[in-house]
Design a protein around this motif. Structure first.
Motif, short mmCIF file in Angstrom:
data_model
loop_
_atom_site.label_atom_id
_atom_site.label_comp_id
_atom_site.label_asym_id
_atom_site.label_seq_id
_atom_site.Cartn_x
_atom_site.Cartn_y
_atom_site.Cartn_z
N GLU A 124 33.29 87.46 41.19
CA GLU A 124 31.18 87.51 40.99
C GLU A 124 31.56 86.43 40.01
O GLU A 124 30.02 84.63 39.93
N ASP A 125 31.86 85.96 39.15
CA ASP A 125 31.98 84.19 38.68
C ASP A 125 31.77 83.09 39.40
O ASP A 125 31.19 82.72 39.54
N ASN B 178 26.29 83.11 32.15
CA ASN B 178 27.07 83.98 32.93
C ASN B 178 28.47 83.96 33.65
O ASN B 178 28.47 84.73 35.08
N PHE B 179 28.87 83.05 33.23
CA PHE B 179 30.42 83.19 33.98
C PHE B 179 31.39 82.83 32.53
O PHE B 179 31.02 82.20 32.02
N ASP B 180 32.70 83.54 33.54
CA ASP B 180 33.79 83.26 32.32
C ASP B 180 35.16 82.53 32.90
O ASP B 180 35.24 83.56 34.13
N ARG C 35 28.66 82.67 40.98
CA ARG C 35 27.79 82.38 39.07
C ARG C 35 27.91 81.35 39.30
O ARG C 35 26.78 79.95 38.83
N VAL D 261 38.66 81.92 36.59
CA VAL D 261 37.88 82.59 36.17
C VAL D 261 38.13 84.26 36.30
O VAL D 261 39.29 84.98 36.64
N ARG D 262 36.96 84.68 35.60
CA ARG D 262 37.48 86.55 35.05
C ARG D 262 38.00 87.22 37.05
O ARG D 262 38.09 88.58 37.12
#
Length: 326
Positions: free
Chosen positions: A74-75, A2-4, A78, A70-71
């Motif tokens: 929140e990423d 759930n991370f980008d 996570r 990262v995007r």
């Protein structure tokens, strides 16, 4: 998952003389965004972020960290929860503690490499069409890291199965043991490569050029300025990745690669390309061999928590020249 993780973001290298480093990297066509007596922030012509290479003045040349963008914020949260659940200690770099970069987290990864993740960086003017400012090799953007590690399969499995990277190409030997691997998040051949060897160490940082002639331009400019001995390998074409390459050593011995011409890897049905360890074209498509320094020398790395050099170890696979990695 759930991370980008988006792409290779930046590298932080410690150097002993900022003036010497500035002259070398400016000769290649890097753009200076900002500097003071302890830091030099550099970026490529097309980059719209503050920097992709940060050089810090220090007594000893070493790698502080390699970073991925990262995007979102929140990423980062996570990722932190993910690492902490696994028992990996996280070091937070709060917003304002680093110039130009927002909140970031650092870990010592599964191979012992210092790795950073960040979401925010101050913008900078993109100079893509400011042709009057383009010089040297006309470096466009950061492309990838190459890391020398004692257990390539361990890094391969972790980054693919746990962090969501994909493999574009790999080299296998007896019993299909992986000697080197090219892993990516952006849709190109790699954001990071791992090669079998004494480590963890950073072998090189790769920077993208717009066309092969810029490799030649880079060589000509370096030679005319007295930097001819900085050219370690190339120009040439990789068998692996099919890209054009030029390897250079900066005034402190850090290795950079100028790189152009790999291919798209975004299709979901793309299958990784396998190279046999004994295939001579895997090293250089045109056939010329790399010097011993290319296989044996690399930059030492720091522990993100202690700021001490990480103690290296010999590779788990039997000793032989590691496969050529781009």
């Amino acid at each position: 998952m759930n991370f980008d993780i988006i792409r290779t973001g930046r590298a932080i290298l410690h150097v002993t003389d900022l003036d010497k480093s500035r002259a070398f990297y400016e000769a290649l066509g890097f753009i200076e965004t900002a500097s003071d007596d302890k830091n030099l922030f550099l970026r490529g012509i097309e980059e719209h972020n503050h920097h992709s290479l940060l050089l810090k003045k220090a007594e000893t040349p070493v790698v502080e960290v390699i970073s991925y963008k990262v995007r979102s914020e929140e990423d980062l949260d996570r990722l932190a929860a993910f690492f902490e659940k696994q028992g990996t200690k996280v070091k937070w770099m709060e917003k304002g503690s680093q110039e130009a970069v927002g909140r970031a987290l650092r870990i010592q990864d599964v191979s012992g490499l210092p790795v950073e993740f960040y979401a925010e960086m101050e913008p900078a003017e993109r100079l893509l069409q400011k042709y009057h400012l383009h010089k040297g090799a006309k470096v466009q953007r950061i492309d990838h890291f190459n890391c020398m590690v004692p257990d390539v399969e361990k890094a391969y499995n972790y980054y693919i199965n746990e962090l969501g990277f994909s493999c574009s190409e790999y080299t296998a030997g007896e019993e299909e043991k992986i000697w080197a691997a090219w892993l990516h998040r952006k849709p190109s051949v790699h954001d990071v490569a791992y090669m079998n060897g004494f480590g963890p160490r950073l072998h090189h940082v790769g920077f993208w050029l717009k066309d092969p002639m810029n490799l030649i331009d880079g060589c000509d400019v370096l030679a005319s300025m007295g930097y001819g001995n900085a050219i370690e390998r190339g120009p040439g074409r990789h068998g692996l990745s099919n890209a054009m390459f030029l390897y250079l050593r900066d005034p402190d011995g850090h290795r950079v690669e100028l790189y152009n011409g790999d291919y798209l890897t975004s299709d979901p049905d793309f299958k990784p390309v396998r190279w046999d360890l004994d295939d001579p074209m895997r090293q250089t498509f045109w056939g010329h061999e790399a010097p011993d320094s290319w296989f044996e020398e690399a930059s030492e790395v720091l522990d993100v928590h202690s700021n001490e050099k990480v103690k290296g170890s010999e590779p788990t696979l039997k000793k032989r020249k590691p496969t050529f990695v781009t």
